[in-house]
Design a protein around this motif. Structure first.
Motif, PDB file in Angstrom:
ATOM      1  N   GLN A 125       0.821  -1.201   0.000  1.00  0.00           N
ATOM      2  CA  GLN A 125       0.000   0.000   0.000  1.00  0.00           C
ATOM      3  C   GLN A 125       0.861   1.259   0.000  1.00  0.00           C
ATOM      4  OE1 GLN A 125      -2.738  -0.343   3.298  1.00  0.00           O
ATOM      5  NE2 GLN A 125      -4.027  -1.834   2.234  1.00  0.00           N
ATOM      6  N   CYS A 126       0.636   2.112  -0.993  1.00  0.00           N
ATOM      7  CA  CYS A 126       1.361   3.368  -1.131  1.00  0.00           C
ATOM      8  C   CYS A 126       0.363   4.479  -1.448  1.00  0.00           C
ATOM      9  CB  CYS A 126       2.409   3.287  -2.244  1.00  0.00           C
ATOM     10  SG  CYS A 126       3.537   1.867  -2.135  1.00  0.00           S
ATOM     11  N   PHE A 127       0.845   5.721  -1.455  1.00  0.00           N
ATOM     12  CA  PHE A 127       0.011   6.840  -1.884  1.00  0.00           C
ATOM     13  C   PHE A 127       0.874   7.854  -2.618  1.00  0.00           C
ATOM     14  CE2 PHE A 127       1.432   8.015   2.361  1.00  0.00           C
ATOM     15  CZ  PHE A 127       1.755   9.357   2.253  1.00  0.00           C
ATOM     16  N   CYS A 142       2.815   3.700   2.649  1.00  0.00           N
ATOM     17  CA  CYS A 142       1.877   3.923   3.747  1.00  0.00           C
ATOM     18  C   CYS A 142       2.429   3.357   5.045  1.00  0.00           C
ATOM     19  CB  CYS A 142       0.526   3.287   3.437  1.00  0.00           C
ATOM     20  SG  CYS A 142      -0.392   4.065   2.099  1.00  0.00           S
ATOM     21  N   LEU A 147      -6.260   6.715   5.127  1.00  0.00           N
ATOM     22  CA  LEU A 147      -6.099   7.121   3.732  1.00  0.00           C
ATOM     23  C   LEU A 147      -5.485   8.502   3.602  1.00  0.00           C
ATOM     24  CD1 LEU A 147      -9.441   5.852   2.132  1.00  0.00           C
ATOM     25  CD2 LEU A 147      -7.178   4.805   2.014  1.00  0.00           C
ATOM     26  N   ARG A 349     -10.048   1.521  -0.370  1.00  0.00           N
ATOM     27  CA  ARG A 349      -8.801   2.238  -0.633  1.00  0.00           C
ATOM     28  C   ARG A 349      -8.999   3.449  -1.536  1.00  0.00           C
ATOM     29  NH1 ARG A 349      -4.462   2.613   1.842  1.00  0.00           N
ATOM     30  NH2 ARG A 349      -3.150   2.558  -0.022  1.00  0.00           N
ATOM     31  N   VAL A 350     -10.165   3.603  -2.154  1.00  0.00           N
ATOM     32  CA  VAL A 350     -10.466   4.747  -3.010  1.00  0.00           C
ATOM     33  C   VAL A 350     -11.823   5.292  -2.597  1.00  0.00           C
ATOM     34  CG1 VAL A 350     -10.880   5.535  -5.371  1.00  0.00           C
ATOM     35  CG2 VAL A 350      -9.099   3.846  -4.925  1.00  0.00           C
ATOM     36  N   ASN A 357      -9.197   6.580 -11.912  1.00  0.00           N
ATOM     37  CA  ASN A 357      -9.201   5.362 -11.115  1.00  0.00           C
ATOM     38  C   ASN A 357      -9.172   4.123 -12.017  1.00  0.00           C
ATOM     39  OD1 ASN A 357      -9.580   7.264  -9.143  1.00  0.00           O
ATOM     40  ND2 ASN A 357     -11.680   6.664  -8.659  1.00  0.00           N
ATOM     41  N   VAL A 391      -8.362   9.793  -3.413  1.00  0.00           N
ATOM     42  CA  VAL A 391      -8.921   9.811  -2.060  1.00  0.00           C
ATOM     43  C   VAL A 391      -9.094  11.230  -1.537  1.00  0.00           C
ATOM     44  CG1 VAL A 391      -8.034   7.539  -1.434  1.00  0.00           C
ATOM     45  CG2 VAL A 391      -6.606   9.557  -1.066  1.00  0.00           C
ATOM     46  N   THR A 397      -4.170   6.873  -3.940  1.00  0.00           N
ATOM     47  CA  THR A 397      -3.577   5.642  -3.420  1.00  0.00           C
ATOM     48  C   THR A 397      -3.063   4.801  -4.583  1.00  0.00           C
ATOM     49  OG1 THR A 397      -5.744   4.550  -3.425  1.00  0.00           O
ATOM     50  CG2 THR A 397      -5.020   5.564  -1.362  1.00  0.00           C
ATOM     51  N   ASP A 399      -1.662   0.813  -4.917  1.00  0.00           N
ATOM     52  CA  ASP A 399      -1.386  -0.480  -4.309  1.00  0.00           C
ATOM     53  C   ASP A 399      -0.947  -1.450  -5.401  1.00  0.00           C
ATOM     54  OD1 ASP A 399      -2.392   0.751  -2.050  1.00  0.00           O
ATOM     55  OD2 ASP A 399      -4.377  -0.164  -2.230  1.00  0.00           O
TER      56      ASP A 399
END
Length: 424
Positions: A125-127, A142, A147, A349-350, A357, A391, A397, A399
């Protein structure tokens, strides 16, 4: 001596080791513009090799690093594992043996982890934070399940440059110095004029050159102190991203395909792997320990020549299909009658609807043939390999999972930011 006192002593002494390594680099800097060969860089850690910790018994060293690896499992405390790999050659070899690759342990430890496949067991999980004023994008790991967070482990950055016939995103491991002449430069993304076709370039060649065009001509502008005959001096096409034309929006949401030249389709089969993965760097890693952020580790810095987008095509089939590149496609969304919009299940996650997206899954079936009702497709070919979504304002985000790396996933997500006149 207790385990904690050993680790504390190593941490206290690491500052002097970093200063000595810095003095060595300054001394060699006065040789001229053409200095900095791999032999000189490999000779530098020999000075650190004579420290008192270099002669630590192998059994004790293994136990110390193993305990530290187990206890410091998250950032920012995980920087101490990187510090151990920078003490000397014997410590670095031991760290390479104990610290597993991200696809096994699911952890990003060394800078080279950014170009290694992600976890097999779940999504990393990253952003991404976007700065419209500076046209920059920063990727963070993350550190919490929330979020909308402002803190995270910095991984990569990118800067957008609009040219006459294309748009270019320079990708760097430095949060501030984002340029192709920087030692932290690791690749770039280039689009065509319409923003429908993208090519991902890497400073390292893919595992096979069968589908990868030869590197472009060398440029006159480069970071001369990082050049060596053993380092590639060209750009390597490792992935191609294509968005289907949808001028009036009559075909629904965006449709995209990604051809991953550096990943064979066999990597998703049982026991499959991604060949040609970079290993733990043998150079001193003290630059990576001075701050929490990754910086100045992969120092392949070269310029790229232009590439014709007419070279983008569908991968050819071979006899057994094992060496074909992996092809990804976006998971088609479903129309929600009550909300009157297209929807995808991002599992929380969104949270903001956006045309950007997407979720990517494997588009290529196993070599054995297409699945049948009695023989469904393997689970690996149905899993979401990359998902990206909005987000908040300028917050997204990202992932990803095996077989994609953080660098590859980041480059694919950057293509979604670009303006697409003929796709929406």
């Amino acid at each position: 001596m207790s385990f904690r006192s050993i680790v504390r002593d190593v941490r206290d002494g690491f500052g002097s080791l970093s200063r000595r390594g810095f003095e060595v680099r300054l001394t060699s800097h006065h040789r001229g513009k053409s200095h900095g060969s791999l032999n000189d860089l490999h000779d530098q850690p020999l000075i650190v090799q004579n420290c008192r910790w270099a002669s630590l018994p192998a059994e004790l060293l293994y136990d110390v690093i193993r305990r530290l690896e187990e206890s410091e499992s998250t950032w920012p405390s995980r920087k101490h594992v990187v510090a151990c790999a920078s003490v000397c050659r014997s410590w670095r070899i031991m760290c390479k043996e104990i610290v597993k690759k991200p696809e096994i342990c699911g952890k990003l430890t060394f800078p080279v982890s950014l170009k290694q496949p992600g976890s097999r067991d779940g999504l990393v999980q990253c952003f991404i934070k976007r700065d419209k004023s500076n046209l920059t994008y920063h990727l963070f790991l993350c550190l919490s399940p929330a979020l909308l967070v402002e803190n995270g482990k910095f991984l990569l950055s990118a800067k957008r440059t609009r040219r006459t016939t294309c748009t270019e995103y320079v990708i760097s491991m430095d949060a501030d110095n984002i340029s192709r002449s920087s030692s932290s430069y690791i690749g770039k993304l280039r689009s065509n004029f319409l923003g429908t076709k993208f090519i991902v370039y890497d400073t390292q060649p893919a595992y096979t050159s069968e589908h990868v065009p030869p590197p472009g001509r060398s440029s006159r502008r480069f970071n001369s102190k990082k050049v060596s005959p053993k380092v590639p001096t060209g750009s390597y096409n490792i992935a191609q991203i294509t968005y289907e034309l949808n001028v009036l929006g009559t075909r629904g949401p965006r449709r995209m395909h990604c051809i991953m030249h550096s990943i064979p389709v066999s990597s998703l089969d049982a026991g499959g792997t991604v060949p040609g993965q970079p290993e733990l760097l043998t150079r001193a890693l003290e630059d990576s320990v001075r701050s929490i952020s990754f910086s100045k580790s992969l120092d392949h810095s070269v310029e790229f020549s232009s590439t014709r987008f007419s070279e983008i095509d569908v991968p050819r089939d071979d006899e057994d299909g094992k060496t074909r590149p992996l092809v990804l496609k976006n998971k088609p969304p479903r129309w929600h009658e009550q909300l009157q919009c297209w929807c995808l299940n991002f599992r929380g996650r969104v949270t903001v609807a956006s045309v950007k997206n997407f979720q990517l899954i494997a588009a290529t079936q196993p070599a054995a043939g297409a699945p049948t009702p009695s023989q469904p497709a393997p689970p690996e070919h149905d899993k979401i390999l990359l998902q990206f979504g909005k987000v908040g304002k300028d917050m997204f985000t990202m992932d990803y999972r095996y077989p994609l790396s953080a660098f590859q996933a980041f480059a694919i997500c950057l293509s979604s930011f670009d303006t697409k006149l003929a796709c929406e």
